[in-house]
Design a protein around this motif. Structure first.
Motif, short mmCIF file in Angstrom:
data_model
loop_
_atom_site.label_atom_id
_atom_site.label_comp_id
_atom_site.label_asym_id
_atom_site.label_seq_id
_atom_site.Cartn_x
_atom_site.Cartn_y
_atom_site.Cartn_z
N UNK A 261 0.76 -1.28 0.41
CA UNK A 261 -0.01 -0.01 -0.09
C UNK A 261 0.53 1.32 -0.03
N UNK A 262 0.23 2.41 -1.08
CA UNK A 262 1.02 3.48 -0.78
C UNK A 262 0.26 4.41 0.72
N UNK A 263 0.94 5.00 1.41
CA UNK A 263 1.03 5.48 2.62
C UNK A 263 0.64 7.18 1.76
N UNK A 264 1.77 7.92 2.30
CA UNK A 264 2.28 9.68 2.65
C UNK A 264 1.27 10.23 3.02
N UNK A 265 0.52 11.25 2.92
CA UNK A 265 0.07 11.73 4.48
C UNK A 265 -1.15 10.29 4.13
N UNK A 266 -2.24 10.46 2.95
CA UNK A 266 -2.89 9.20 2.59
C UNK A 266 -2.78 8.26 1.87
N UNK A 267 -3.72 7.71 1.75
CA UNK A 267 -3.42 6.16 1.15
C UNK A 267 -3.92 6.75 -0.48
N UNK A 268 -3.71 5.71 -1.52
CA UNK A 268 -3.44 6.47 -2.30
C UNK A 268 -4.96 5.81 -3.01
N UNK A 269 -5.87 6.88 -3.90
CA UNK A 269 -7.55 6.13 -3.93
C UNK A 269 -7.09 4.62 -4.19
N UNK A 270 -6.55 3.98 -5.27
CA UNK A 270 -6.99 2.20 -5.49
C UNK A 270 -6.70 1.94 -4.85
N UNK A 271 -6.23 1.58 -3.37
CA UNK A 271 -5.00 1.35 -2.18
C UNK A 271 -6.90 1.28 -1.79
N UNK A 272 -7.82 2.92 -1.19
CA UNK A 272 -8.30 3.10 -0.41
C UNK A 272 -10.01 1.74 -0.76
N UNK A 273 -10.20 2.06 -2.43
CA UNK A 273 -11.30 1.19 -2.84
C UNK A 273 -10.71 -0.47 -2.90
N UNK A 274 -9.55 -0.90 -3.61
CA UNK A 274 -9.16 -1.81 -2.79
C UNK A 274 -9.93 -2.27 -1.44
N UNK A 275 -9.23 -1.71 -0.55
CA UNK A 275 -10.17 -2.38 0.72
C UNK A 275 -10.62 -1.91 1.01
N UNK A 276 -11.57 -1.08 0.43
CA UNK A 276 -13.34 -0.94 0.50
C UNK A 276 -14.12 -2.40 0.51
N UNK A 277 -13.53 -2.37 -1.03
CA UNK A 277 -14.11 -3.86 -1.75
C UNK A 277 -13.75 -5.24 -0.70
N UNK A 278 -13.28 -5.66 -0.47
CA UNK A 278 -12.10 -6.19 0.60
C UNK A 278 -13.05 -6.05 1.71
N UNK A 279 -13.03 -5.39 2.74
CA UNK A 279 -13.71 -4.73 3.56
C UNK A 279 -15.06 -5.00 3.64
N UNK A 280 -15.80 -4.43 3.06
CA UNK A 280 -17.53 -4.77 2.22
C UNK A 280 -17.71 -6.16 1.91
N UNK A 281 -16.90 -6.97 0.96
CA UNK A 281 -17.28 -8.94 1.27
C UNK A 281 -17.50 -8.73 2.47
N UNK A 282 -16.40 -8.66 3.83
CA UNK A 282 -16.36 -9.00 4.69
C UNK A 282 -17.86 -8.97 5.15
N UNK A 283 -17.73 -8.31 5.25
CA UNK A 283 -18.85 -7.45 6.03
C UNK A 283 -21.16 -8.29 5.08
N UNK A 284 -20.23 -8.26 3.95
CA UNK A 284 -21.83 -8.31 3.07
C UNK A 284 -21.86 -10.42 3.48
N UNK A 285 -20.26 -10.96 3.79
CA UNK A 285 -20.35 -12.18 3.58
C UNK A 285 -20.75 -12.40 4.63
N UNK A 286 -20.60 -12.19 5.96
CA UNK A 286 -21.22 -12.56 7.62
C UNK A 286 -22.73 -12.16 7.96
#
Length: 322
Positions: free
Chosen positions: A1-26
């Motif tokens: 992942x790329x941090x800097x002061x903020x994550x890159x948008x690509x990292x944020x969206x990848x994290x968002x999809x993975x997190x929402x899949x876990x939430x939806x799975x449960x």
């Protein structure tokens, strides 16, 4: 992942999809439980998705080994465990990780670095010490990670493990997901000293705290501590503040919570971070929809698989005896 002061948008969206899949799975799993399709109680990880994905992103599944508690669906998915095999295992269906023998609280997927979850409070922590000792003895370059909740922090085997990790200088990261409750008892009531960082440091552990709802800080802190454990060969302790957005188990009436208490949802925080960027209209809703559709398809397919929850053990015993 790329941090800097903020994550890159690509990292944020990848994290968002993975997190929402876990939430939806449960979520789909909870619906299956309501329909009587899941043997036993279901303990959801709602609220811990961001933290668990952050830790997983810093690990090497070929070398590192992770143990979890009774609340480990999200941990398994964050490590890349096959969702279909996971769903079948939880539902006691053919095609499960352990042929349906383990169920929801006893998951194992060593090929993904998941050494196993455990239904005994704190029981997974000393098991991770064995993985850390093996990594050290065999010089694999791997580390162990053990998740446990603040409710397990007072368990004797957990405290013995913290001490032994320092004495033997083992490469292990202890991750305490502090949601403020041990089942239905508030941590402030059950612990004489509520500073878990102070407790860890008293054993001689390098220790830090992170807001587990903050994607950037969670990823940075997890990567830093994992890197330190790997390079120094010494243990570390991470206390992560995470909300428990559901009850101790699905269906828990939660009478112990104040009527007006509502913890902030980390996924909503992540969503706001994405929407604050210049993103196409409908991007977030599309990601949510894909996660929901995929999760429902996985659970539906698992429900349709042959039920082996009543026969798997007999089949295993016969196979072992032969």
């Amino acid at each position: 992942m790329v941090y800097g002061p903020f994550m890159e948008l690509e990292d944020l969206t990848s994290l968002f999809e993975k997190a929402h899949f876990i939430r939806a799975f449960e979520g789909a799993l909870a619906a299956a439980a309501d329909a009587g399709e899941v043997p036993g109680l279901v303990h959801l990880s709602n609220g811990a998705e961001i933290l668990e994905l952050a830790v997983a992103s810093a690990l090497d599944p070929k070398k590192d080994q992770v143990t979890g508690s009774h609340r480990s669906h999200g941990i398994a998915l964050s490590l890349g465990v096959d969702p279909q095999a996971l769903a079948c295992e939880i539902l006691g269906r053919e095609g499960g990780l352990s042929r349906g023998l383990g169920g929801t609280q006893h998951l194992i997927a060593p090929e993904s670095g998941f050494l196993g979850s455990n239904g005994i409070v704190g029981g997974q922590v000393p098991l991770a010490l064995g993985a850390a000792l093996s990594a050290k003895t065999l010089e694999t370059g791997g580390i162990a990670v053990s998740y446990f909740g603040d409710g397990a922090a007072n368990q004797g085997a957990v405290m013995e493990s913290l001490n032994l990790a320092v004495v033997l200088k083992l490469p292990i990261l202890f991750v305490c997901e502090n949601n403020g409750f041990g089942q239905s008892t508030a941590s402030s009531y059950s612990a004489g000293g509520t500073s878990l960082l102070g407790r860890a440091r008293a054993f001689g552990l390098a220790a830090d705290h992170v807001d587990g709802t903050d994607p950037v800080e969670s990823a940075k802190t997890a990567e830093r501590l994992v890197s330190w454990v790997r390079t120094s060969g010494s243990p570390a302790f991470l206390e992560a503040s995470v909300p428990r957005l559901s009850g101790h188990y699905h269906g828990d009436e939660e009478k112990y919570r104040a009527a007006d208490s509502q913890a902030a949802d980390p996924l909503q925080r992540l969503e706001a971070m994405i929407l604050n960027r210049d993103v196409p209209s409908g991007l977030v809703e599309d990601m949510k929809h894909r996660a929901h559709e995929r999760a429902c398809a996985v659970i539906d397919k698992a429900i349709a698989a042959p039920d082996v929850s009543d026969t798997a053990l007999d089949a295993y015993i016969k196979e072992a005896q032969s």
